[in-house]
Design an enzyme around this catalytic site. Structure first.
Site, PDB file in Angstrom:
ATOM      1  N   GLU A 110       9.626  16.998  14.469  1.00 21.53           N
ATOM      2  CA  GLU A 110      10.062  16.802  13.083  1.00 21.53           C
ATOM      3  C   GLU A 110       9.295  17.764  12.187  1.00 21.53           C
ATOM      4  O   GLU A 110       8.070  17.762  12.177  1.00 21.53           O
ATOM      5  CB  GLU A 110       9.778  15.358  12.669  1.00 21.53           C
ATOM      6  CG  GLU A 110      10.245  15.048  11.269  1.00 21.53           C
ATOM      7  CD  GLU A 110       9.971  13.603  10.872  1.00 21.53           C
ATOM      8  OE1 GLU A 110       8.821  13.166  10.992  1.00 21.53           O
ATOM      9  OE2 GLU A 110      10.923  12.934  10.437  1.00 21.53           O
ATOM     10  N   GLU A 140       9.703   2.020  10.473  1.00 19.53           N
ATOM     11  CA  GLU A 140      10.734   3.031  10.191  1.00 19.53           C
ATOM     12  C   GLU A 140      10.038   4.384  10.280  1.00 19.53           C
ATOM     13  O   GLU A 140       9.279   4.746   9.387  1.00 19.53           O
ATOM     14  CB  GLU A 140      11.302   2.835   8.789  1.00 19.53           C
ATOM     15  CG  GLU A 140      11.974   1.499   8.550  1.00 19.53           C
ATOM     16  CD  GLU A 140      13.272   1.350   9.307  1.00 19.53           C
ATOM     17  OE1 GLU A 140      13.719   2.322   9.941  1.00 19.53           O
ATOM     18  OE2 GLU A 140      13.835   0.244   9.270  1.00 19.53           O
ATOM     19  N   LYS A 167       0.853  -1.190   0.000  1.00 23.54           N
ATOM     20  CA  LYS A 167       0.000   0.000   0.000  1.00 23.54           C
ATOM     21  C   LYS A 167       0.889   1.241   0.000  1.00 23.54           C
ATOM     22  O   LYS A 167       1.358   1.684   1.037  1.00 23.54           O
ATOM     23  CB  LYS A 167      -0.940   0.044   1.206  1.00 23.54           C
ATOM     24  CG  LYS A 167      -2.031   1.089   0.962  1.00 23.54           C
ATOM     25  CD  LYS A 167      -2.446   1.868   2.158  1.00 23.54           C
ATOM     26  CE  LYS A 167      -1.645   3.092   2.472  1.00 23.54           C
ATOM     27  NZ  LYS A 167      -1.715   4.227   1.536  1.00 23.54           N
ATOM     28  N   CYS A 226      13.573  11.513   6.476  1.00 26.09           N
ATOM     29  CA  CYS A 226      13.507  11.103   7.881  1.00 26.09           C
ATOM     30  C   CYS A 226      14.874  11.218   8.549  1.00 26.09           C
ATOM     31  O   CYS A 226      14.966  11.458   9.745  1.00 26.09           O
ATOM     32  CB  CYS A 226      13.008   9.677   7.961  1.00 26.09           C
ATOM     33  SG  CYS A 226      13.939   8.553   6.922  1.00 26.09           S
TER      34      CYS A 226
HETATM   35  P1  NAD Z   1       2.307   8.913   7.049  1.00 24.09           P
HETATM   36  O1  NAD Z   1       2.626   8.208   8.297  1.00 24.09           O
HETATM   37  O2  NAD Z   1       1.213   9.921   7.058  1.00 24.09           O
HETATM   38  O3  NAD Z   1       1.896   7.869   5.915  1.00 24.09           O
HETATM   39  C1  NAD Z   1       2.727   6.775   5.564  1.00 24.09           C
HETATM   40  C2  NAD Z   1       1.872   5.685   4.958  1.00 24.09           C
HETATM   41  O4  NAD Z   1       0.975   5.196   5.948  1.00 24.09           O
HETATM   42  C3  NAD Z   1       0.994   6.161   3.796  1.00 24.09           C
HETATM   43  O5  NAD Z   1       0.926   5.140   2.829  1.00 24.09           O
HETATM   44  C4  NAD Z   1      -0.356   6.353   4.472  1.00 24.09           C
HETATM   45  O6  NAD Z   1      -1.457   6.260   3.583  1.00 24.09           O
HETATM   46  C5  NAD Z   1      -0.360   5.195   5.471  1.00 24.09           C
HETATM   47  N1  NAD Z   1      -1.276   5.343   6.595  1.00 24.09           N
HETATM   48  C6  NAD Z   1      -1.809   6.488   7.097  1.00 24.09           C
HETATM   49  N2  NAD Z   1      -2.654   6.191   8.111  1.00 24.09           N
HETATM   50  C7  NAD Z   1      -2.650   4.849   8.259  1.00 24.09           C
HETATM   51  C8  NAD Z   1      -3.298   3.941   9.138  1.00 24.09           C
HETATM   52  N3  NAD Z   1      -4.156   4.362  10.064  1.00 24.09           N
HETATM   53  N4  NAD Z   1      -3.061   2.621   9.018  1.00 24.09           N
HETATM   54  C9  NAD Z   1      -2.181   2.169   8.101  1.00 24.09           C
HETATM   55  N5  NAD Z   1      -1.554   2.968   7.225  1.00 24.09           N
HETATM   56  C10 NAD Z   1      -1.763   4.299   7.296  1.00 24.09           C
HETATM   57  O7  NAD Z   1       3.673   9.524   6.552  1.00 24.09           O
HETATM   58  P2  NAD Z   1       3.945  10.411   5.285  1.00 24.09           P
HETATM   59  O8  NAD Z   1       3.365  11.767   5.528  1.00 24.09           O
HETATM   60  O9  NAD Z   1       3.535   9.679   4.031  1.00 24.09           O
HETATM   61  O10 NAD Z   1       5.554  10.474   5.307  1.00 24.09           O
HETATM   62  C11 NAD Z   1       6.250  11.341   6.137  1.00 24.09           C
HETATM   63  C12 NAD Z   1       6.696  10.655   7.414  1.00 24.09           C
HETATM   64  O11 NAD Z   1       7.398   9.469   7.126  1.00 24.09           O
HETATM   65  C13 NAD Z   1       7.663  11.487   8.242  1.00 24.09           C
HETATM   66  O12 NAD Z   1       7.295  11.476   9.599  1.00 24.09           O
HETATM   67  C14 NAD Z   1       8.997  10.787   8.067  1.00 24.09           C
HETATM   68  O13 NAD Z   1       9.910  10.962   9.093  1.00 24.09           O
HETATM   69  C15 NAD Z   1       8.595   9.388   7.899  1.00 24.09           C
HETATM   70  N6  NAD Z   1       9.625   8.650   7.171  1.00 24.09           N
HETATM   71  C16 NAD Z   1      10.416   7.758   7.841  1.00 24.09           C
HETATM   72  C17 NAD Z   1      11.427   7.089   7.180  1.00 24.09           C
HETATM   73  C18 NAD Z   1      12.309   6.096   7.872  1.00 24.09           C
HETATM   74  O14 NAD Z   1      12.905   5.288   7.198  1.00 24.09           O
HETATM   75  N7  NAD Z   1      12.440   6.115   9.172  1.00 24.09           N
HETATM   76  C19 NAD Z   1      11.635   7.329   5.834  1.00 24.09           C
HETATM   77  C20 NAD Z   1      10.828   8.237   5.186  1.00 24.09           C
HETATM   78  C21 NAD Z   1       9.811   8.881   5.865  1.00 24.09           C
END
Ligand code: NAD
Length: 481
Positions: free
Chosen positions: A378, A244, A169, A278
């Site tokens: 962040e 992550e 997803k 991140c």
């Molecule tokens: P997000 O957490 O909003 O979304 C990530 C994914 O999760 C998307 O596909 C989203 O649709 C899905 N999602 C949202 N709600 C959900 C739920 N209730 N159940 C299951 N899935 C759900 O993050 P984002 O805005 O897409 O990305 C930015 C964030 O990602 C930042 O906080 C960043 O630090 C983090 N990030 C972490 C890493 C790492 O490797 N540690 C890498 C890149 C980004």
């Protein structure tokens, strides 16, 4: 205007059951570029059923077969790298250099997994026990928008290497990139059901994957907030999770560092991927005695960053991905001013001449203290905060004064000293005097930056369950393990 109205289940592109249509815009221009029909819970269930059916035979494939599949996946993704790059820039707005690296990394992750399998032993011996590392079942892979191809491919590569089938997803904001990548993955010709891709909302498709009993593990990259929701939901079916999550990575400049090198490097580390990374080193922790010099160098380096058209190879900072992300970054810049930090460069609003897209001004604040929200939270944009310390102990304490623990950076002209400091920082990765890339090394966080590790041997083991068999009657090698 493009249309994305298919999802990928059981080796076929099908119309989703979901009816919601999402409009995507080019973040550099705000022009509408695509209409996407999103998958729903029912689509997620169909994808999970397909992955479950395929798991029966795929989990029994040999290492050699899976190595061949990984090679084909690599070749299929690499074959369309130019198109992938183009769509990433259009939909995400990633600057050319980082988008190229990200696209390349996506294809390479299959080769790295293939290479790892060459020497990886799925059967080991511990005393009289044979330990078989088995795939743990169907896996759910949930990814964010800031490096869509490489997150999908690196997770999928490990799932395939382990012998698992996958339901993916991706972020709904990356639907165009996902459509093209799906065509590549389809062309690799893996058995139907091994790869299923359902682009939909997290609260529907993601939540269904999290609660469904036929998914054994979720590998998630995204925000800490959503990571916690997934961890809570996963426990009912005792799913394994690899999470992550976010970061607020410290960049610790020791008092003997060569500032002329370390500060431009720090600005680059804070603004990597337009700051939407991140691992970005967004807290610059510097000796008070050298603060004036740091402020001057940081201002110069920030102002030298070219913001603008991501297709231009000189551009360092592209637009934020969406209006929401733009507003979030603006909100933090205003907050920094309200909290009393000293604005050295940047500030609220668009850079001149870039009012059409979601562009922000790369911003640096000094006189920041650890009680300010801009030092704790962040931001996920090109915003650097500078904190100062008097003693090395205080610097280390400051570096660790965070709920996160994903990444850290240390600069010093004394490598022994840098290593001693690095050993005291609570983070999954520490870079000393530079930026590095080692895809075989584990990646992941301490504390609220996540659970588990990805990449390399550690990453593969996270997709496997050990089964200890005794009384097997086979000749064992007592010395292994
Ligand atoms: P997000 O957490 O909003 O979304 C990530 C994914 O999760 C998307 O596909 C989203 O649709 C899905 N999602 C949202 N709600 C959900 C739920 N209730 N159940 C299951 N899935 C759900 O993050 P984002 O805005 O897409 O990305 C930015 C964030 O990602 C930042 O906080 C960043 O630090 C983090 N990030 C972490 C890493 C790492 O490797 N540690 C890498 C890149 C980004």
């Amino acid at each position: 205007m493009k249309t994305v109205d298919h999802i990928y289940i059981n080796g076929s592109f099908i119309k989703p059951h979901g009816k919601e249509v999402l409009e995507l815009v080019n973040p550099s221009t705000r022009a509408a570029i695509a209409r996407v029909t999103l998958a729903d819970e029912q689509d997620a269930q169909a994808a999970i059923a397909a992955a479950k059916a395929a798991y029966q035979s795929f989990s029994r494939t040999s290492k050699e077969q899976r190595m061949a599949y990984l090679q084909r996946l690599h070749d299929a993704v690499a074959a369309r790298s130019e198109e992938l790059l183009e769509v990433m820039i259009e939909e995400y707005g990633g600057p050319l250099r980082i988008s190229k690296a990200s696209t390349q990394r996506a294809a390479d992750s299959f080769l790295q997994a293939r290479e790892l399998l060459k020497t990886f032993e799925f059967v080991q011996h511990v005393g009289i026990s044979k330990v078989v590392l088995e795939p743990l079942g169907v896996v759910g892979l949930i990814t964010p928008w800031n490096a869509n191809y490489s997150f999908i491919c690196s997770k999928l590569a490990m799932a395939v290497a382990a012998g698992s089938t996958a339901v993916i997803k991706p972020s709904e904001l990356s639907a165009l990139q996902t459509q093209l990548l799906t065509e590549c993955l389809h062309a690799a010709g893996l058995p139907p059901g091994v790869i299923n891709i359902v682009t939909g909302r997290g609260a529907t498709v993601g939540a269904e994957m999290t609660r469904h009993p036929d998914i054994a593990k979720i590998s998630f990259t995204g925000s800490t907030l959503v990571g916690k929701t997934i961890a809570r939901g996963a426990v009912d079916t005792m799913k394994r999770v690899t999470l992550e999550l976010g970061g607020k990575s410290p960049n610790l400049i020791l008092d003997d560092a060569d500032l002329a090198t370390a500060i431009p490097l720090a600005v680059a580390a804070a603004t990597v991927n337009s700051g939407q990374a991140c691992m970005a080193g967004t807290r610059l922790i510097v000796p008070e005695s050298r603060l004036d010099e740091v402020k001057r160098l940081a201002t110069d380096a920030m102002q030298a960053l070219r913001v603008g058209n991501p297709r231009d190879s000189a551009t360092a900072i592209g637009p934020m991905v969406t209006q929401t992300q733009y507003d979030r970054v603006q909100g933090y810049i205003r907050l920094g001013i309200e909290e009393g930090a000293e604005l050295l460069s940047g500030g609220p609003g668009h850079p001149a001449g870039l009012e059409d897209g979601y562009f922000v001004k790369p911003t640096v604040f000094a006189n920041v203290t650890m009680d300010m929200r801009i030092a704790k939270e962040e931001i996920f944009g090109p915003v650097l905060v500078i904190l100062s310390y008097k003693t090395e102990d205080e610097a280390i304490e400051m570096a660790n004064d965070t709920i996160y623990g994903l990444h850290a950076f240390v600069s010093s002209s004394d490598l022994g000293r840098a290593n001693r400091v690095a050993a005291q920082i609570v983070a999954g990765r520490v870079f000393i005097n530079g930026m590095y890339d080692e895809p075989r090394a584990p990646f992941g966080g301490f504390k609220q930056s996540g659970i588990g590790r990805e990449f390399g041997r550690y990453g593969l083991e996270a997709y496997l369950e050990p089964k200890a068999v005794m009384g097997h009657g086979e000749t064992s090698n007592e010395n292994t393990q």
